[in-house]
Scaffold this motif. Sequence first.
Motif, PDB file in Angstrom:
ATOM      1  N   TYR A 104      44.398  49.885  27.721  1.00  0.00           N
ATOM      2  CA  TYR A 104      43.061  50.080  28.276  1.00  0.00           C
ATOM      3  C   TYR A 104      43.098  49.728  29.762  1.00  0.00           C
ATOM      4  O   TYR A 104      43.150  48.548  30.122  1.00  0.00           O
ATOM      5  CB  TYR A 104      42.033  49.230  27.542  1.00  0.00           C
ATOM      6  CG  TYR A 104      40.635  49.339  28.135  1.00  0.00           C
ATOM      7  CD1 TYR A 104      40.078  50.581  28.429  1.00  0.00           C
ATOM      8  CD2 TYR A 104      39.886  48.208  28.440  1.00  0.00           C
ATOM      9  CE1 TYR A 104      38.825  50.698  28.983  1.00  0.00           C
ATOM     10  CE2 TYR A 104      38.624  48.302  28.997  1.00  0.00           C
ATOM     11  CZ  TYR A 104      38.097  49.547  29.267  1.00  0.00           C
ATOM     12  OH  TYR A 104      36.848  49.658  29.834  1.00  0.00           O
ATOM     13  N   PRO A 105      43.120  50.730  30.635  1.00  0.00           N
ATOM     14  CA  PRO A 105      43.276  50.471  32.072  1.00  0.00           C
ATOM     15  C   PRO A 105      42.164  49.624  32.666  1.00  0.00           C
ATOM     16  O   PRO A 105      42.390  48.858  33.605  1.00  0.00           O
ATOM     17  CB  PRO A 105      43.312  51.872  32.696  1.00  0.00           C
ATOM     18  CG  PRO A 105      42.732  52.786  31.659  1.00  0.00           C
ATOM     19  CD  PRO A 105      43.049  52.171  30.338  1.00  0.00           C
ATOM     20  N   GLY A 106      40.950  49.742  32.117  1.00  0.00           N
ATOM     21  CA  GLY A 106      39.834  48.975  32.658  1.00  0.00           C
ATOM     22  C   GLY A 106      40.039  47.481  32.570  1.00  0.00           C
ATOM     23  O   GLY A 106      39.543  46.722  33.425  1.00  0.00           O
ATOM     24  N   LEU A 107      40.782  47.025  31.570  1.00  0.00           N
ATOM     25  CA  LEU A 107      41.037  45.593  31.401  1.00  0.00           C
ATOM     26  C   LEU A 107      41.840  45.047  32.575  1.00  0.00           C
ATOM     27  O   LEU A 107      41.496  44.013  33.161  1.00  0.00           O
ATOM     28  CB  LEU A 107      41.767  45.360  30.081  1.00  0.00           C
ATOM     29  CG  LEU A 107      42.245  43.944  29.770  1.00  0.00           C
ATOM     30  CD1 LEU A 107      41.093  42.959  29.773  1.00  0.00           C
ATOM     31  CD2 LEU A 107      42.969  43.914  28.430  1.00  0.00           C
ATOM     32  N   LEU A 108      42.911  45.737  32.944  1.00  0.00           N
ATOM     33  CA  LEU A 108      43.741  45.303  34.066  1.00  0.00           C
ATOM     34  C   LEU A 108      43.032  45.533  35.396  1.00  0.00           C
ATOM     35  O   LEU A 108      43.104  44.691  36.295  1.00  0.00           O
ATOM     36  CB  LEU A 108      45.081  46.048  34.028  1.00  0.00           C
ATOM     37  CG  LEU A 108      46.084  45.714  35.126  1.00  0.00           C
ATOM     38  CD1 LEU A 108      46.341  44.213  35.227  1.00  0.00           C
ATOM     39  CD2 LEU A 108      47.392  46.477  34.886  1.00  0.00           C
ATOM     40  N   ALA A 109      42.317  46.660  35.525  1.00  0.00           N
ATOM     41  CA  ALA A 109      41.603  46.940  36.773  1.00  0.00           C
ATOM     42  C   ALA A 109      40.577  45.857  37.078  1.00  0.00           C
ATOM     43  O   ALA A 109      40.453  45.410  38.223  1.00  0.00           O
ATOM     44  CB  ALA A 109      40.933  48.311  36.695  1.00  0.00           C
ATOM     45  N   ARG A 110      39.835  45.413  36.061  1.00  0.00           N
ATOM     46  CA  ARG A 110      38.823  44.379  36.290  1.00  0.00           C
ATOM     47  C   ARG A 110      39.450  43.054  36.713  1.00  0.00           C
ATOM     48  O   ARG A 110      38.866  42.316  37.504  1.00  0.00           O
ATOM     49  CB  ARG A 110      37.960  44.190  35.041  1.00  0.00           C
ATOM     50  CG  ARG A 110      36.888  45.245  34.887  1.00  0.00           C
ATOM     51  CD  ARG A 110      35.837  44.812  33.870  1.00  0.00           C
ATOM     52  NE  ARG A 110      36.419  44.597  32.549  1.00  0.00           N
ATOM     53  CZ  ARG A 110      36.557  45.541  31.633  1.00  0.00           C
ATOM     54  NH1 ARG A 110      36.175  46.784  31.901  1.00  0.00           N
ATOM     55  NH2 ARG A 110      37.084  45.276  30.453  1.00  0.00           N
ATOM     56  N   GLU A 111      40.635  42.767  36.184  1.00  0.00           N
ATOM     57  CA  GLU A 111      41.308  41.533  36.597  1.00  0.00           C
ATOM     58  C   GLU A 111      41.640  41.566  38.087  1.00  0.00           C
ATOM     59  O   GLU A 111      41.605  40.538  38.776  1.00  0.00           O
ATOM     60  CB  GLU A 111      42.588  41.334  35.782  1.00  0.00           C
ATOM     61  CG  GLU A 111      43.311  40.037  36.131  1.00  0.00           C
ATOM     62  CD  GLU A 111      44.628  39.867  35.402  1.00  0.00           C
ATOM     63  OE1 GLU A 111      45.392  38.950  35.781  1.00  0.00           O
ATOM     64  OE2 GLU A 111      44.901  40.638  34.459  1.00  0.00           O
ATOM     65  N   LEU A 112      41.949  42.748  38.600  1.00  0.00           N
ATOM     66  CA  LEU A 112      42.440  42.863  39.966  1.00  0.00           C
ATOM     67  C   LEU A 112      41.346  43.134  41.005  1.00  0.00           C
ATOM     68  O   LEU A 112      41.439  42.649  42.135  1.00  0.00           O
ATOM     69  CB  LEU A 112      43.493  43.977  40.037  1.00  0.00           C
ATOM     70  CG  LEU A 112      44.754  43.709  39.201  1.00  0.00           C
ATOM     71  CD1 LEU A 112      45.658  44.931  39.200  1.00  0.00           C
ATOM     72  CD2 LEU A 112      45.502  42.490  39.728  1.00  0.00           C
ATOM     73  N   ILE A 113      40.328  43.922  40.638  1.00  0.00           N
ATOM     74  CA  ILE A 113      39.277  44.242  41.629  1.00  0.00           C
ATOM     75  C   ILE A 113      37.878  44.014  41.059  1.00  0.00           C
ATOM     76  O   ILE A 113      36.905  44.596  41.543  1.00  0.00           O
ATOM     77  CB  ILE A 113      39.409  45.689  42.160  1.00  0.00           C
ATOM     78  CG1 ILE A 113      39.274  46.720  41.031  1.00  0.00           C
ATOM     79  CG2 ILE A 113      40.719  45.877  42.918  1.00  0.00           C
ATOM     80  CD1 ILE A 113      39.094  48.152  41.534  1.00  0.00           C
ATOM     81  N   ALA A 114      37.791  43.164  40.027  1.00  0.00           N
ATOM     82  CA  ALA A 114      36.510  42.852  39.383  1.00  0.00           C
ATOM     83  C   ALA A 114      35.874  44.144  38.872  1.00  0.00           C
ATOM     84  O   ALA A 114      36.561  45.015  38.354  1.00  0.00           O
ATOM     85  CB  ALA A 114      35.600  42.090  40.323  1.00  0.00           C
ATOM     86  N   ARG A 115      34.596  44.295  39.031  1.00  0.00           N
ATOM     87  CA  ARG A 115      33.910  45.457  38.442  1.00  0.00           C
ATOM     88  C   ARG A 115      33.639  46.568  39.460  1.00  0.00           C
ATOM     89  O   ARG A 115      32.765  47.416  39.251  1.00  0.00           O
ATOM     90  CB  ARG A 115      32.600  45.016  37.779  1.00  0.00           C
ATOM     91  CG  ARG A 115      32.854  44.129  36.566  1.00  0.00           C
ATOM     92  CD  ARG A 115      31.625  43.953  35.700  1.00  0.00           C
ATOM     93  NE  ARG A 115      31.942  43.256  34.460  1.00  0.00           N
ATOM     94  CZ  ARG A 115      32.359  43.840  33.345  1.00  0.00           C
ATOM     95  NH1 ARG A 115      32.500  45.150  33.313  1.00  0.00           N
ATOM     96  NH2 ARG A 115      32.626  43.138  32.264  1.00  0.00           N
ATOM     97  N   ARG A 116      34.377  46.571  40.536  1.00  0.00           N
ATOM     98  CA  ARG A 116      34.234  47.648  41.527  1.00  0.00           C
ATOM     99  C   ARG A 116      34.669  48.979  40.906  1.00  0.00           C
ATOM    100  O   ARG A 116      35.691  49.067  40.241  1.00  0.00           O
ATOM    101  CB  ARG A 116      35.089  47.360  42.752  1.00  0.00           C
ATOM    102  CG  ARG A 116      34.621  46.155  43.548  1.00  0.00           C
ATOM    103  CD  ARG A 116      35.693  45.690  44.515  1.00  0.00           C
ATOM    104  NE  ARG A 116      36.036  46.734  45.480  1.00  0.00           N
ATOM    105  CZ  ARG A 116      37.134  46.687  46.256  1.00  0.00           C
ATOM    106  NH1 ARG A 116      37.989  45.680  46.138  1.00  0.00           N
ATOM    107  NH2 ARG A 116      37.361  47.651  47.124  1.00  0.00           N
ATOM    108  N   SER A 117      33.881  50.008  41.133  1.00  0.00           N
ATOM    109  CA  SER A 117      34.219  51.329  40.621  1.00  0.00           C
ATOM    110  C   SER A 117      35.261  51.972  41.533  1.00  0.00           C
ATOM    111  O   SER A 117      35.146  51.924  42.759  1.00  0.00           O
ATOM    112  CB  SER A 117      32.970  52.206  40.563  1.00  0.00           C
ATOM    113  OG  SER A 117      33.310  53.506  40.129  1.00  0.00           O
ATOM    114  N   TYR A 118      36.289  52.574  40.939  1.00  0.00           N
ATOM    115  CA  TYR A 118      37.368  53.161  41.740  1.00  0.00           C
ATOM    116  C   TYR A 118      37.601  54.636  41.434  1.00  0.00           C
ATOM    117  O   TYR A 118      38.514  55.246  41.993  1.00  0.00           O
ATOM    118  CB  TYR A 118      38.667  52.378  41.529  1.00  0.00           C
ATOM    119  CG  TYR A 118      39.179  52.352  40.103  1.00  0.00           C
ATOM    120  CD1 TYR A 118      40.113  53.297  39.662  1.00  0.00           C
ATOM    121  CD2 TYR A 118      38.748  51.390  39.201  1.00  0.00           C
ATOM    122  CE1 TYR A 118      40.586  53.277  38.357  1.00  0.00           C
ATOM    123  CE2 TYR A 118      39.221  51.356  37.888  1.00  0.00           C
ATOM    124  CZ  TYR A 118      40.134  52.307  37.473  1.00  0.00           C
ATOM    125  OH  TYR A 118      40.609  52.282  36.189  1.00  0.00           O
TER     126      TYR A 118
END
Length: 279
Positions: free
Chosen positions: A169-183
Amino acid sequence: MTTMQLAGIDFTSRPTKRKPVTVALGELQHGVVRLTRLDLHERFEALSQWLHTPGPWLAACDFPFGLPRELVQALGWPAEWRPLMQHYTSLSREEIRDTFAAFCDARPAGAKFAHRACDVPAGSSPSMKWVNPPVAYMMHAGVPLLLDAGVHLPGLHAGDPLRVAVEGYPGLLARELIARRSYKSDDKAKQTPDRLIARKDLVEALEQGRSRLGVRLRLSHAQRDALVADASGDALDAVLCLMQAAWASTQPGHGMPADADPLEGWVVTAVSTGPGARG
């Protein structure tokens, strides 16, 4: 010794030329994941062909591998994973939608969906959700491909031990790195400078290894530019899954917690909070 190939698969329930299944391929050596290439599969047949390639390889797939036990029990569906998936994938998408909608309609506001134990720690959508995102349809399309290819699914289904698939689930790792910013966004009107900057920051964090996974990403200049330029985020999501696959390849049981529900499955890298944990 043969180096294990790693893959991150950004899935779609209806692949097309405009929205293909994106597969990031790479290798892990000494804590560094080198991205070797990105493959785009416009048809499921092409993805299936890759899934049949000889191992050793491990792939993290961005679609759910299981349904909530609460839902399965309420519907009276099979309580073992393989018979459950055979029943589920025999249904049409319309039948799935109508069944799940009726289940939700009978429940109180704020608790419409049933959840798997991994949903809260992973921050993932309920696997029974059929819109925004339609992960129920993604599972309906993806699981048969894995079963047909004879892939091993840790904790769920015994297959070829040299070809292993886990739920990413990419969102799990993305949130760890840039919080809840939409990319990312598939809507061109929403492909904003802020999302571009977020993708740059996310790629930089991956290259610097700033996550708890203990791995960092190695890219060429051209690869870095391509990941940042893809405003849909599909390529970056595939790479995020690739990083989760790399972590799983170093873990006992491929990262599946000992207390994971053998009917529901588990999102790899999500932290287990104990038996039966649910939100």
